[in-house]
Design a protein around this motif. Structure first.
Motif, PDB file in Angstrom:
ATOM      1  N   ILE A 100      -2.499  24.904  29.686  1.00 52.46           N
ATOM      2  CA  ILE A 100      -1.408  26.134  29.257  1.00 52.46           C
ATOM      3  C   ILE A 100      -0.976  26.041  27.670  1.00 52.46           C
ATOM      4  O   ILE A 100      -0.990  27.051  27.054  1.00 52.46           O
ATOM      5  CB  ILE A 100      -0.041  25.934  30.235  1.00 52.46           C
ATOM      6  CG1 ILE A 100      -0.308  25.920  31.545  1.00 52.46           C
ATOM      7  CG2 ILE A 100       0.985  26.713  29.733  1.00 52.46           C
ATOM      8  CD1 ILE A 100       0.628  25.730  32.302  1.00 52.46           C
ATOM      9  N   GLY A 101      -0.929  24.779  27.309  1.00 49.98           N
ATOM     10  CA  GLY A 101      -0.484  24.767  25.788  1.00 49.98           C
ATOM     11  C   GLY A 101      -1.739  25.225  25.089  1.00 49.98           C
ATOM     12  O   GLY A 101      -1.378  25.781  23.808  1.00 49.98           O
ATOM     13  N   VAL A 102      -3.043  25.044  25.465  1.00 48.14           N
ATOM     14  CA  VAL A 102      -4.114  25.458  24.601  1.00 48.14           C
ATOM     15  C   VAL A 102      -4.163  27.050  24.703  1.00 48.14           C
ATOM     16  O   VAL A 102      -4.110  27.702  23.719  1.00 48.14           O
ATOM     17  CB  VAL A 102      -5.353  24.824  25.076  1.00 48.14           C
ATOM     18  CG1 VAL A 102      -6.797  25.693  24.764  1.00 48.14           C
ATOM     19  CG2 VAL A 102      -5.438  23.582  25.078  1.00 48.14           C
ATOM     20  N   GLY A 103      -3.988  27.468  25.770  1.00 50.44           N
ATOM     21  CA  GLY A 103      -3.859  29.076  25.934  1.00 50.44           C
ATOM     22  C   GLY A 103      -2.679  29.832  24.960  1.00 50.44           C
ATOM     23  O   GLY A 103      -2.902  30.893  24.457  1.00 50.44           O
ATOM     24  N   MET A 104      -1.573  29.029  25.067  1.00 51.93           N
ATOM     25  CA  MET A 104      -0.423  29.599  24.395  1.00 51.93           C
ATOM     26  C   MET A 104      -0.698  29.318  22.664  1.00 51.93           C
ATOM     27  O   MET A 104      -0.515  30.219  21.822  1.00 51.93           O
ATOM     28  CB  MET A 104       0.825  28.950  24.708  1.00 51.93           C
ATOM     29  CG  MET A 104       1.547  29.365  26.070  1.00 51.93           C
ATOM     30  SD  MET A 104       3.028  28.334  26.645  1.00 51.93           S
ATOM     31  CE  MET A 104       3.907  28.228  25.177  1.00 51.93           C
ATOM     32  N   GLY A 105      -1.214  28.259  22.454  1.00 46.85           N
ATOM     33  CA  GLY A 105      -1.560  27.937  20.877  1.00 46.85           C
ATOM     34  C   GLY A 105      -2.599  28.748  20.371  1.00 46.85           C
ATOM     35  O   GLY A 105      -2.540  29.391  19.133  1.00 46.85           O
ATOM     36  N   SER A 106      -3.814  29.301  20.900  1.00 49.41           N
ATOM     37  CA  SER A 106      -4.666  30.016  20.605  1.00 49.41           C
ATOM     38  C   SER A 106      -4.191  31.459  20.370  1.00 49.41           C
ATOM     39  O   SER A 106      -4.412  32.009  19.190  1.00 49.41           O
ATOM     40  CB  SER A 106      -5.656  30.224  21.743  1.00 49.41           C
ATOM     41  OG  SER A 106      -5.232  30.787  22.942  1.00 49.41           O
ATOM     42  N   GLY A 107      -3.209  31.876  20.940  1.00 48.83           N
ATOM     43  CA  GLY A 107      -2.505  33.280  20.721  1.00 48.83           C
ATOM     44  C   GLY A 107      -1.751  33.308  19.695  1.00 48.83           C
ATOM     45  O   GLY A 107      -1.694  34.042  18.713  1.00 48.83           O
ATOM     46  N   LEU A 108      -0.643  32.294  19.791  1.00 45.71           N
ATOM     47  CA  LEU A 108       0.298  32.363  18.756  1.00 45.71           C
ATOM     48  C   LEU A 108      -0.064  31.874  17.361  1.00 45.71           C
ATOM     49  O   LEU A 108       0.525  32.411  16.326  1.00 45.71           O
ATOM     50  CB  LEU A 108       1.337  31.272  19.435  1.00 45.71           C
ATOM     51  CG  LEU A 108       2.295  31.487  20.521  1.00 45.71           C
ATOM     52  CD1 LEU A 108       3.018  30.314  21.194  1.00 45.71           C
ATOM     53  CD2 LEU A 108       3.182  32.679  20.100  1.00 45.71           C
ATOM     54  N   THR A 109      -1.006  30.728  17.322  1.00 44.85           N
ATOM     55  CA  THR A 109      -1.520  30.467  16.022  1.00 44.85           C
ATOM     56  C   THR A 109      -2.322  31.366  15.407  1.00 44.85           C
ATOM     57  O   THR A 109      -2.099  31.639  14.048  1.00 44.85           O
ATOM     58  CB  THR A 109      -2.574  29.082  16.328  1.00 44.85           C
ATOM     59  OG1 THR A 109      -1.696  28.226  16.909  1.00 44.85           O
ATOM     60  CG2 THR A 109      -2.947  28.639  14.790  1.00 44.85           C
ATOM     61  N   ASN A 110      -3.146  32.278  16.014  1.00 46.86           N
ATOM     62  CA  ASN A 110      -3.733  33.219  15.396  1.00 46.86           C
ATOM     63  C   ASN A 110      -2.892  34.620  14.996  1.00 46.86           C
ATOM     64  O   ASN A 110      -3.229  34.944  14.052  1.00 46.86           O
ATOM     65  CB  ASN A 110      -5.010  33.881  16.172  1.00 46.86           C
ATOM     66  CG  ASN A 110      -6.226  32.690  16.248  1.00 46.86           C
ATOM     67  OD1 ASN A 110      -6.758  32.804  15.326  1.00 46.86           O
ATOM     68  ND2 ASN A 110      -6.344  32.099  17.292  1.00 46.86           N
ATOM     69  N   MET A 111      -2.084  34.712  15.728  1.00 53.73           N
ATOM     70  CA  MET A 111      -0.978  35.732  15.416  1.00 53.73           C
ATOM     71  C   MET A 111      -0.301  35.280  13.979  1.00 53.73           C
ATOM     72  O   MET A 111      -0.118  35.988  13.062  1.00 53.73           O
ATOM     73  CB  MET A 111      -0.074  35.890  16.309  1.00 53.73           C
ATOM     74  CG  MET A 111      -0.214  37.086  17.440  1.00 53.73           C
ATOM     75  SD  MET A 111       1.037  37.383  18.581  1.00 53.73           S
ATOM     76  CE  MET A 111       0.988  36.327  19.760  1.00 53.73           C
ATOM     77  N   PHE A 112      -0.136  34.122  14.069  1.00 58.03           N
ATOM     78  CA  PHE A 112       0.820  33.349  12.873  1.00 58.03           C
ATOM     79  C   PHE A 112      -0.196  33.534  11.584  1.00 58.03           C
ATOM     80  O   PHE A 112       0.375  34.007  10.448  1.00 58.03           O
ATOM     81  CB  PHE A 112       1.189  32.190  13.047  1.00 58.03           C
ATOM     82  CG  PHE A 112       2.172  31.267  12.084  1.00 58.03           C
ATOM     83  CD1 PHE A 112       3.431  31.580  12.021  1.00 58.03           C
ATOM     84  CD2 PHE A 112       1.497  30.916  10.961  1.00 58.03           C
ATOM     85  CE1 PHE A 112       4.294  30.955  10.887  1.00 58.03           C
ATOM     86  CE2 PHE A 112       2.164  30.138   9.940  1.00 58.03           C
ATOM     87  CZ  PHE A 112       3.670  30.307   9.993  1.00 58.03           C
ATOM     88  N   ILE A 113      -1.123  33.176  11.556  1.00 56.90           N
ATOM     89  CA  ILE A 113      -2.167  32.972  10.571  1.00 56.90           C
ATOM     90  C   ILE A 113      -2.422  34.481   9.990  1.00 56.90           C
ATOM     91  O   ILE A 113      -2.222  34.764   8.814  1.00 56.90           O
ATOM     92  CB  ILE A 113      -3.586  32.425  10.882  1.00 56.90           C
ATOM     93  CG1 ILE A 113      -3.338  31.132  11.425  1.00 56.90           C
ATOM     94  CG2 ILE A 113      -4.546  32.570   9.724  1.00 56.90           C
ATOM     95  CD1 ILE A 113      -4.415  30.461  11.962  1.00 56.90           C
ATOM     96  N   SER A 114      -2.617  35.659  10.951  1.00 55.39           N
ATOM     97  CA  SER A 114      -3.125  37.101  10.635  1.00 55.39           C
ATOM     98  C   SER A 114      -1.636  37.322   9.673  1.00 55.39           C
ATOM     99  O   SER A 114      -2.027  38.218   8.874  1.00 55.39           O
ATOM    100  CB  SER A 114      -3.329  37.672  11.755  1.00 55.39           C
ATOM    101  OG  SER A 114      -2.320  38.067  12.363  1.00 55.39           O
ATOM    102  N   GLU A 115      -0.597  37.043  10.120  1.00 50.57           N
ATOM    103  CA  GLU A 115       0.714  37.945   9.713  1.00 50.57           C
ATOM    104  C   GLU A 115       1.285  37.108   8.427  1.00 50.57           C
ATOM    105  O   GLU A 115       1.951  37.824   7.556  1.00 50.57           O
ATOM    106  CB  GLU A 115       1.779  37.881  10.583  1.00 50.57           C
ATOM    107  CG  GLU A 115       1.315  38.827  11.942  1.00 50.57           C
ATOM    108  CD  GLU A 115       2.130  38.808  13.180  1.00 50.57           C
ATOM    109  OE1 GLU A 115       2.095  39.647  13.961  1.00 50.57           O
ATOM    110  OE2 GLU A 115       3.431  38.211  12.695  1.00 50.57           O
ATOM    111  N   VAL A 116       0.776  35.736   8.200  1.00 53.43           N
ATOM    112  CA  VAL A 116       1.199  35.129   6.784  1.00 53.43           C
ATOM    113  C   VAL A 116      -0.064  35.257   5.765  1.00 53.43           C
ATOM    114  O   VAL A 116       0.295  34.894   4.640  1.00 53.43           O
ATOM    115  CB  VAL A 116       1.739  33.767   6.979  1.00 53.43           C
ATOM    116  CG1 VAL A 116       2.678  33.768   7.976  1.00 53.43           C
ATOM    117  CG2 VAL A 116       0.542  32.862   7.664  1.00 53.43           C
ATOM    118  N   SER A 117      -1.264  35.824   6.219  1.00 57.25           N
ATOM    119  CA  SER A 117      -2.389  35.591   5.332  1.00 57.25           C
ATOM    120  C   SER A 117      -2.320  36.794   4.251  1.00 57.25           C
ATOM    121  O   SER A 117      -2.365  38.049   4.754  1.00 57.25           O
ATOM    122  CB  SER A 117      -3.680  35.383   5.971  1.00 57.25           C
ATOM    123  OG  SER A 117      -3.674  34.297   6.766  1.00 57.25           O
ATOM    124  N   PRO A 118      -2.624  36.485   3.111  1.00 53.82           N
ATOM    125  CA  PRO A 118      -3.050  37.768   2.133  1.00 53.82           C
ATOM    126  C   PRO A 118      -4.343  38.656   2.531  1.00 53.82           C
ATOM    127  O   PRO A 118      -5.175  37.711   3.055  1.00 53.82           O
ATOM    128  CB  PRO A 118      -3.319  37.090   0.857  1.00 53.82           C
ATOM    129  CG  PRO A 118      -2.567  35.554   0.741  1.00 53.82           C
ATOM    130  CD  PRO A 118      -2.603  35.205   2.377  1.00 53.82           C
TER     131      PRO A 118
END
Length: 452
Positions: A100-118
């Motif tokens: 459950i944590g792996v699935g949540m983390g895969s979605g949340l982390t990639n959203m976070f990276i894409s939205e803070v990256s130049p």
């Protein structure tokens, strides 16, 4: 952020490769092809499916930052359950909870990276997720070698390792603001979004502030699943996102990673454990190279070349297994072991460069902010649902088709390769708004069921 989201995923995928026989022996399960074995291996994907479904709503309601903080909870509970497992059923439940944590983390982390990256380095930072995931797989191989631990306490501590990077992520994220795009949507004015943007940049480019203004003017909050499914402009990006995630799993990536020692033994490789660890090393090296090339060569080119390599690798692996099997072609020799190792290495190289990492962050490039959360849930849950199907059926498919199993998976990879060539756009160095315009233009060339 990447360490806490990607490492538990890679570790969970690879941590059964060498420990599965030890765990089955401890709990008195007779065979690695038993139903319990398949359920145990698929437990991570089962929990991750639920986690992926939760990732979108949590990201939209609580924010990307708070979602990643709360993601520590299922990993903590799951590690405690696996580390203290009284019987084999508690071990499976613990693996599901970690999932459950792996699935949540895969979605949340990639959203976070894409939205803070130049935009200029979005591919590099996006592929950093794949690099950390590859490190997680490698460490799971290294730390589960027979020379490292042989007793009951050893594998219990081993299954608790994902807690460390998850805790590290939480401590780091506590001091960070949420993403500028999310704050632009949620806050009444652009003040908090601009402050967050300034925290994530040394120098804020004028067009980045203009993008925040466009996001603020164009959205009325996060969209629902019903709106995503009925909006004609989102049909093509949704089909691409679902297709890439399904292709990742139906290419047999998790089967190859999780069952690597078994695959090597079937191909008559002498030291299958060492060969498995070497596979993890190759995975890390190629991921690093791919990350450096991503913003130079482009996502589409790397994805197509990598998937082609996976198809060729499946064909070579099937060839080595067919020649090794005495009831089949019976043309084997010492060369079959070399071909088997080489084909798995080639598969890992192609997968790492393309389907292994690309679907996780390219989805965030295809969708505008208001649809990004729910789209991540749909695409991520597709990934884990197809992973469950693959892992639960791999033993049965292998038993039915062996030694021609990987000829079947080669045909699957070729099918998805054709779809990639037809539909997947290039997103390198483009803003989400530019990609949206390109997708709308592309969708006009297809029938209404695909385009507008």
């Amino acid at each position: 952020a990447v360490i806490g989201g990607a490492f538990p995923l890679g570790f969970a995928i690879g941590n059964v490769a060498n420990t599965l026989p030890l765990v089955l022996d401890y709990y008195g399960v007779s065979s690695t092809t038993s139903i319990y074995s398949s359920v145990f291996v698929a437990g991570n994907s089962t929990g991750a499916l639920l986690g992926a479904l939760l990732a979108g709503p949590i990201a939209d309601k609580l924010g990307r930052r708070k979602g990643m903080i709360w993601n520590l909870l299922p990993i903590l509970i799951g590690c405690i359950m696996m580390g203290s497992a009284y019987n084999k059923y508690q071990l499976v439940v613990g693996r599901i909870v970690i999932g459950i944590g792996v699935g949540m983390g895969s979605g949340l982390t990639n959203m976070f990276i894409s939205e803070v990256s130049p935009v200029s380095v979005r591919g590099l930072l996006g592929m950093s997720y794949g690099l950390v995931m590859a490190v997680g797989i490698l460490l799971s191989y290294l730390l589960s070698m027979p020379q490292v631990f042989e007793d009951d306490i050893g594998w219990r501590i081993f299954f608790c390792i994902p807690l460390l990077p998850a805790l590290f992520q939480t401590l780091v994220i506590l001091k960070a603001p949420d993403t500028p795009a999310y704050l632009a949507v949620k806050c009444t004015d652009l003040g908090p979004a601009k402050k967050a943007l300034a925290r994530y940049r040394r120098v804020v480019a004028p067009f980045e502030e203009e993008q925040l203004l466009k996001v603020k003017e164009s959205v009325a909050g996060a969209r629902s699943l019903g709106q995503l499914l009925t909006d004609p402009s989102q049909r093509l990006p949704l089909l691409i996102g679902i297709g890439l995630h399904a292709a990742q799993q139906f290419s047999a990536i998790n089967a190859v990673v999780s069952y690597a020692p078994v695959i090597f033994k079937e191909a008559n490789v002498g030291d299958s454990v060492t060969a498995t660890v070497a596979t993890g090393v190759v995975n890390c090296v190629v991921t690093f190279i791919s990350a450096l090339l991503n913003d130079r060569v482009g996502r589409r080119v790397i994805l197509i070349v990598g998937t082609s390599m996976m198809g060729i690798a499946h064909g070579l692996l099937a060839l080595s297994q067919s020649c090794t099997d005495k009831e089949s072609w019976s043309c084997g020799g010492d060369w079959t072991a070399v071909v088997a190792i080489g084909s798995v290495f080639l598969f890992i190289c192609g997968c790492t460069a393309g389907l292994g990492s690309m679907p996780w962050f390219i989805v965030n490039e295809l969708f505008v902010t208001e649809y990004r959360g729910v789209a991540n849930s749909v695409c991520g849950s597709t990934n884990w649902f197809t992973s469950i199907i693959l892992l639960l059926t791999y033993d049965s498919v292998n038993n039915a088709l062996f030694p021609y199993t990987f000829f079947f998976y080669m045909a699957v990879v070729v099918f998805f390769l054709v779809l990639m060539i037809l539909f997947v756009p290039e997103t390198r160095c483009k803003t989400v708004q530019q990609i949206t315009v390109e997708l709308e233009r592309q969708s006009s060339r297809f029938p209404p069921i695909i385009g507008k």
